[in-house]
Design a protein around this motif. Structure first.
Motif, PDB file in Angstrom:
ATOM      1  N   LEU A   1     -23.328  20.410  -0.457  1.00 15.06           N
ATOM      2  CA  LEU A   1     -23.272  21.603  -1.304  1.00 15.06           C
ATOM      3  C   LEU A   1     -21.846  21.890  -1.753  1.00 15.06           C
ATOM      4  O   LEU A   1     -21.607  22.194  -2.928  1.00 15.06           O
ATOM      5  CB  LEU A   1     -23.839  22.809  -0.548  1.00 15.06           C
ATOM      6  CG  LEU A   1     -23.902  24.122  -1.310  1.00 15.06           C
ATOM      7  CD1 LEU A   1     -24.854  24.006  -2.489  1.00 15.06           C
ATOM      8  CD2 LEU A   1     -24.341  25.237  -0.389  1.00 15.06           C
ATOM      9  N   SER A   2     -20.890  21.770  -0.874  1.00 14.46           N
ATOM     10  CA  SER A   2     -19.486  22.022  -1.221  1.00 14.46           C
ATOM     11  C   SER A   2     -18.972  21.008  -2.237  1.00 14.46           C
ATOM     12  O   SER A   2     -18.290  21.372  -3.208  1.00 14.46           O
ATOM     13  CB  SER A   2     -18.608  21.971   0.027  1.00 14.46           C
ATOM     14  OG  SER A   2     -19.020  22.928   0.959  1.00 14.46           O
ATOM     15  N   VAL A   3     -19.275  19.744  -2.037  1.00 19.47           N
ATOM     16  CA  VAL A   3     -18.811  18.696  -2.958  1.00 19.47           C
ATOM     17  C   VAL A   3     -19.437  18.874  -4.332  1.00 19.47           C
ATOM     18  O   VAL A   3     -18.755  18.753  -5.358  1.00 19.47           O
ATOM     19  CB  VAL A   3     -19.110  17.298  -2.371  1.00 19.47           C
ATOM     20  CG1 VAL A   3     -18.899  16.204  -3.407  1.00 19.47           C
ATOM     21  CG2 VAL A   3     -18.253  17.049  -1.152  1.00 19.47           C
ATOM     22  N   SER A   4     -20.725  19.186  -4.380  1.00 13.91           N
ATOM     23  CA  SER A   4     -21.375  19.380  -5.677  1.00 13.91           C
ATOM     24  C   SER A   4     -20.845  20.628  -6.382  1.00 13.91           C
ATOM     25  O   SER A   4     -20.697  20.633  -7.607  1.00 13.91           O
ATOM     26  CB  SER A   4     -22.891  19.421  -5.528  1.00 13.91           C
ATOM     27  OG  SER A   4     -23.265  20.445  -4.647  1.00 13.91           O
TER      28      SER A   4
ATOM     29  N   ASN B   1     -26.136  18.594  12.990  1.00 15.07           N
ATOM     30  CA  ASN B   1     -25.631  17.533  12.118  1.00 15.07           C
ATOM     31  C   ASN B   1     -26.271  17.629  10.741  1.00 15.07           C
ATOM     32  O   ASN B   1     -25.607  17.433   9.734  1.00 15.07           O
ATOM     33  CB  ASN B   1     -25.892  16.153  12.718  1.00 15.07           C
ATOM     34  CG  ASN B   1     -24.944  15.839  13.843  1.00 15.07           C
ATOM     35  OD1 ASN B   1     -23.902  16.466  13.959  1.00 15.07           O
ATOM     36  ND2 ASN B   1     -25.304  14.876  14.666  1.00 15.07           N
ATOM     37  N   GLN B   2     -27.552  17.925  10.677  1.00 12.60           N
ATOM     38  CA  GLN B   2     -28.232  18.031   9.396  1.00 12.60           C
ATOM     39  C   GLN B   2     -27.692  19.209   8.599  1.00 12.60           C
ATOM     40  O   GLN B   2     -27.499  19.101   7.388  1.00 12.60           O
ATOM     41  CB  GLN B   2     -29.733  18.172   9.603  1.00 12.60           C
ATOM     42  CG  GLN B   2     -30.392  16.901  10.088  1.00 12.60           C
ATOM     43  CD  GLN B   2     -31.856  17.087  10.403  1.00 12.60           C
ATOM     44  OE1 GLN B   2     -32.357  18.191  10.424  1.00 12.60           O
ATOM     45  NE2 GLN B   2     -32.543  15.997  10.658  1.00 12.60           N
ATOM     46  N   SER B   3     -27.444  20.321   9.249  1.00 10.02           N
ATOM     47  CA  SER B   3     -26.921  21.473   8.526  1.00 10.02           C
ATOM     48  C   SER B   3     -25.485  21.203   8.078  1.00 10.02           C
ATOM     49  O   SER B   3     -25.079  21.658   7.002  1.00 10.02           O
ATOM     50  CB  SER B   3     -26.988  22.730   9.386  1.00 10.02           C
ATOM     51  OG  SER B   3     -26.141  22.621  10.497  1.00 10.02           O
ATOM     52  N   TYR B   4     -24.722  20.456   8.847  1.00  6.00           N
ATOM     53  CA  TYR B   4     -23.359  20.104   8.475  1.00  6.00           C
ATOM     54  C   TYR B   4     -23.361  19.229   7.228  1.00  6.00           C
ATOM     55  O   TYR B   4     -22.576  19.441   6.309  1.00  6.00           O
ATOM     56  CB  TYR B   4     -22.668  19.389   9.637  1.00  6.00           C
ATOM     57  CG  TYR B   4     -21.282  18.897   9.318  1.00  6.00           C
ATOM     58  CD1 TYR B   4     -20.226  19.779   9.197  1.00  6.00           C
ATOM     59  CD2 TYR B   4     -21.033  17.541   9.113  1.00  6.00           C
ATOM     60  CE1 TYR B   4     -18.945  19.340   8.899  1.00  6.00           C
ATOM     61  CE2 TYR B   4     -19.766  17.088   8.814  1.00  6.00           C
ATOM     62  CZ  TYR B   4     -18.731  17.992   8.711  1.00  6.00           C
ATOM     63  OH  TYR B   4     -17.489  17.559   8.406  1.00  6.00           O
ATOM     64  N   ILE B   5     -24.251  18.248   7.179  1.00 10.76           N
ATOM     65  CA  ILE B   5     -24.342  17.356   6.025  1.00 10.76           C
ATOM     66  C   ILE B   5     -24.745  18.143   4.780  1.00 10.76           C
ATOM     67  O   ILE B   5     -24.190  17.929   3.698  1.00 10.76           O
ATOM     68  CB  ILE B   5     -25.332  16.207   6.317  1.00 10.76           C
ATOM     69  CG1 ILE B   5     -24.743  15.281   7.375  1.00 10.76           C
ATOM     70  CG2 ILE B   5     -25.656  15.430   5.048  1.00 10.76           C
ATOM     71  CD1 ILE B   5     -25.704  14.233   7.883  1.00 10.76           C
ATOM     72  N   LYS B   6     -25.683  19.066   4.929  1.00 10.03           N
ATOM     73  CA  LYS B   6     -26.096  19.889   3.793  1.00 10.03           C
ATOM     74  C   LYS B   6     -24.937  20.734   3.285  1.00 10.03           C
ATOM     75  O   LYS B   6     -24.759  20.880   2.070  1.00 10.03           O
ATOM     76  CB  LYS B   6     -27.258  20.802   4.184  1.00 10.03           C
ATOM     77  CG  LYS B   6     -28.560  20.074   4.368  1.00 10.03           C
ATOM     78  CD  LYS B   6     -29.652  21.026   4.773  1.00 10.03           C
ATOM     79  CE  LYS B   6     -30.938  20.300   5.064  1.00 10.03           C
ATOM     80  NZ  LYS B   6     -31.999  21.210   5.507  1.00 10.03           N
ATOM     81  N   ASP B   7     -24.136  21.278   4.191  1.00  7.84           N
ATOM     82  CA  ASP B   7     -22.984  22.081   3.780  1.00  7.84           C
ATOM     83  C   ASP B   7     -21.963  21.241   3.031  1.00  7.84           C
ATOM     84  O   ASP B   7     -21.390  21.680   2.028  1.00  7.84           O
ATOM     85  CB  ASP B   7     -22.322  22.738   4.996  1.00  7.84           C
ATOM     86  CG  ASP B   7     -23.172  23.829   5.618  1.00  7.84           C
ATOM     87  OD1 ASP B   7     -24.090  24.317   4.924  1.00  7.84           O
ATOM     88  OD2 ASP B   7     -22.910  24.180   6.777  1.00  7.84           O
ATOM     89  N   VAL B   8     -21.720  20.026   3.497  1.00  5.98           N
ATOM     90  CA  VAL B   8     -20.757  19.144   2.842  1.00  5.98           C
ATOM     91  C   VAL B   8     -21.246  18.772   1.445  1.00  5.98           C
ATOM     92  O   VAL B   8     -20.486  18.827   0.471  1.00  5.98           O
ATOM     93  CB  VAL B   8     -20.503  17.877   3.689  1.00  5.98           C
ATOM     94  CG1 VAL B   8     -19.736  16.824   2.901  1.00  5.98           C
ATOM     95  CG2 VAL B   8     -19.766  18.244   4.957  1.00  5.98           C
TER      96      VAL B   8
END
Length: 78
Positions: free
Chosen positions: A56-59, A47-54
């Motif tokens: 990063l993608s949005v930014s 879950n933490q890696s998923y949030i980081k990916d999201v």
């Protein structure tokens, strides 16, 4: 002199260490509880890696849009 180890009959130090860790993981609790704790920890990590990916993608998308806006803005000002 030191005791010589026969590599064919004994495990490496890393394998012995892993075996001890595995025994400690199940000590004091049932296997079902230990597996539940392990699954919960793995889910938290994904879950933490998923949030980081999201994030990063949005930014990255916001940065691309900001650069495009600046290019269009300066080209229309001329």
């Amino acid at each position: 002199m030191g005791k010589q180890r026969d590599s064919s009959s004994s495990d490496t130090f890393a394998q012995e260490y892993r075996r001890r860790l595995g025994r400690q993981e199940f000590r004091g609790r049932s296997k079902k509880d230990a597996l539940k704790v392990r699954d919960k920890a793995q889910a938290r990590q994904t879950n933490q890696s998923y949030i980081k990916d999201v994030i990063l993608s949005v930014s990255a998308l916001a940065l691309v849009l900001a650069v495009l806006y600046m290019i269009i803005f300066y080209s229309l000002q001329r």
